[in-house]
Write a protein that holds these residues in place. Sequence first.
Motif, PDB file in Angstrom:
ATOM      1  N   ALA A 110      15.215  47.431  -2.242  1.00 29.90           N
ATOM      2  CA  ALA A 110      13.398  46.946  -2.446  1.00 29.90           C
ATOM      3  C   ALA A 110      13.167  46.690  -3.549  1.00 29.90           C
ATOM      4  N   ASN A 111      13.268  46.932  -4.174  1.00 31.21           N
ATOM      5  CA  ASN A 111      12.690  46.766  -6.301  1.00 31.21           C
ATOM      6  C   ASN A 111      14.108  45.741  -6.719  1.00 31.21           C
ATOM      7  N   GLY A 112      14.529  45.849  -6.247  1.00 30.35           N
ATOM      8  CA  GLY A 112      16.733  44.950  -6.814  1.00 30.35           C
ATOM      9  C   GLY A 112      15.956  43.020  -5.638  1.00 30.35           C
ATOM     10  N   LEU A 113      15.608  43.249  -4.366  1.00 31.48           N
ATOM     11  CA  LEU A 113      15.534  42.083  -3.719  1.00 31.48           C
ATOM     12  C   LEU A 113      14.198  41.440  -4.221  1.00 31.48           C
ATOM     13  N   PHE A 114      12.902  42.140  -4.778  1.00 35.06           N
ATOM     14  CA  PHE A 114      11.871  42.045  -5.431  1.00 35.06           C
ATOM     15  C   PHE A 114      12.246  40.843  -6.581  1.00 35.06           C
ATOM     16  N   ALA A 115      12.006  41.890  -7.651  1.00 35.90           N
ATOM     17  CA  ALA A 115      12.838  41.740  -9.098  1.00 35.90           C
ATOM     18  C   ALA A 115      13.587  40.622  -8.611  1.00 35.90           C
ATOM     19  N   HIS A 116      14.803  39.872  -7.786  1.00 32.14           N
ATOM     20  CA  HIS A 116      16.029  39.174  -7.416  1.00 32.14           C
ATOM     21  C   HIS A 116      17.394  39.968  -8.828  1.00 32.14           C
ATOM     22  N   THR A 117      17.373  41.201  -8.649  1.00 30.86           N
ATOM     23  CA  THR A 117      18.471  41.486  -9.150  1.00 30.86           C
ATOM     24  C   THR A 117      19.442  42.504  -7.997  1.00 30.86           C
TER      25      THR A 117
ATOM     26  N   MET B 234      13.999  40.161   2.593  1.00 29.87           N
ATOM     27  CA  MET B 234      13.779  39.212   2.719  1.00 29.87           C
ATOM     28  C   MET B 234      13.076  38.982   3.298  1.00 29.87           C
ATOM     29  N   ILE B 235      12.094  38.542   4.791  1.00 25.68           N
ATOM     30  CA  ILE B 235      10.942  38.031   5.544  1.00 25.68           C
ATOM     31  C   ILE B 235       9.958  38.103   4.267  1.00 25.68           C
ATOM     32  N   PHE B 236       9.925  39.330   3.995  1.00 26.66           N
ATOM     33  CA  PHE B 236       8.512  38.975   3.496  1.00 26.66           C
ATOM     34  C   PHE B 236       8.510  38.593   2.286  1.00 26.66           C
ATOM     35  N   ILE B 237       9.789  38.524   1.312  1.00 24.80           N
ATOM     36  CA  ILE B 237       9.753  38.080  -0.169  1.00 24.80           C
ATOM     37  C   ILE B 237       9.592  36.310   0.626  1.00 24.80           C
TER      38      ILE B 237
END
Length: 672
Positions: free
Chosen positions: A510-517, A396-399
């Motif tokens: 991680a993929n779910g967070l960066f892809a907003h899924t 979340m912080i890196f996003i």
Amino acid sequence: MPATATSLRELTLRGIILGAIITLVFTASNVYLGLKVGLTFASSIPAAVISMTLLRAFKDSNILENNIVQTQASAAGTLSAIIFVLPALLMMGYWQGFPLLETAMICACGGILGVVFTVPLRHALVVKSELPYPEGVAAAEILRAGHADEETSGKRKAQGLRDILAGSALAGIFSLMANGFKLASDGASYWFSAGRAIFQLPIGFSFALVGAGYLVGITGGIAMLFGVFLSWGVAVPWLTTLTPMPEGATLAAFATDIWVSKVRLIGAGMIAVAAIWTLLTLIKPMYEGMRISLSVLRSGPGSSGVARTDTDLSPRTLLRTTVLMIVLLMATFYSFVAESDLPASMAWTLVVAGTLLSFLLGFLVAAACGYMAGLVGSSTSPISGIAVISILAISMIFIGIGQAQDMLDNEQHVRFFTALAIFCASVVVAIAAISNDNLQDLKTGWLVHATPWKQQAALIIGCVVGALAIPPVLELLYNAYGFIGALPRADMDPTQALAAPQATLMITIANGLFAHTLDWSYILIGVGGGIAVIILDTVLARSTRTLRLPSLAVAMGLYLPPSIVTALFVGTLISWFVKKSVRASASKTGEDAAPRLEQAERKGTLFASGLIVGESLVGVALAMIIVVSVGSGGSDAPLALAGPDFIPTAKLVGLIAFVGMCFIFIKRALRP
């Protein structure tokens, strides 16, 4: 210990060399098992037994030197938890192998910071705390039983050894039958449905977990069992009712998939809240511990004003070590970030952010992990739950950083940021793993009257040795088998690939967070549930004297596999029954119950320690046999004497053996 303990040799060259050799062997075994099945074994107790056996060749060996060896070697059982995260970089295709320097630096810096962060906690969580520290107490009993001293009569020492050996033999034989020959099962479950809701009644047959449960006590056992009820009596039935069952799937497979993908996220949310609450409750004792540690600032270890058994590494040493680790971490992050095509200013922003995140999150999880290890032991402490929390927070912080710089519209940059989040989480997991272990070792040291700063120095050495061993072992296993979704050669058999289950989960999150899924609802349910349990425990603390539901114990019961928790609970139940029987018997005869309680507690603790020792030693031996077998093209169950058709019978054999062991345990603890 007698007064001459102050003159005993403790941190010796031969002990360091022996500890390094044991660390190397156990690290290799743990890395393989962790990648294959997602589990590792605690190495402290096997190391203590091996150390005592080998150091007997030297006439001047002693209990404190043996304690240093097991402290150093314990790094092998915990630092290898890095495999729960790091392989994700290969499985997502970012790395093509394990860079020696970067991998070793993650392990070494994270491990050493884990030692540093838990030093101020020693006074609060070891000296002044009533946490059971099951493996720490077991290791201390083994060391005591293996060394005669002025306070222990020959008869009592011989009886203590017999109790340990009896437990070791029982657990070792059963572990060989179950995990080696496959003639018994290490657990069983009864699955049933009510409408579309699926339920499981599980029981684990691990003798070592029963021993650990005996040392945990009934309060922690009830809290964890309540967590299992929330998981398999509420959450799984509710979610299986709402989710259509795939065609051809079995009840067990479908419900287990729901538990892994959804319920464990609820558990992770609850662990996060419970960990924060634990940290808040520890602020005052942590301050007291740091104040005591500061009392030796000027003179350092060996100060005449502080008892030898209460002397930690000096704050000056801790500060210098921390600064060095931060500098090395920055260099490691720069090496990782430099491989991207980012502008220099952005690259340095990420280097600083990654270093600070690793440091601050590591400090926050250190107290929670130390508390969890003190509650249920290092082997069953849910490090993978800490990994989930870490990857969530870091991603979340890196996003936020990436979005602020408009860099997440580029697919290549998204892939890099995802990899960087996993890389950063690896450092936090290394810190958490050693924090999980260090206080357990310091509890052992406290019980045998060791010097804390020498133990802390030994564990730092163990971290360095383990960090040097992990990269080549990972590289070797990757090239030999590959990981699921990441095979180094096209001609490799994908069915032989290592599963690395926790690393797969890290990629998914991680993929779910960066892809907003990613579905946040389950994590938020866990957060709400954690707050509710904290409130309930607070009410119970004010209204009852005995009944408590520690939030972290409940969260661990919800997150851990139910077979682990039920086996632990059986051990806590035996402890409660033994104490109740002794009090009832004393009440009938009018005797003072205290001496008999002390005797029963000692005998039970020694037998429980033996159960942990036996299963641990056989686990180490089987790990080595499996590694050699698979490495030469053989089976991953080289000793198996029965196939899949024998599984129902194996479960029955396991149940009978488990019940028999429980009766033997109770009888032995109550024997005058």
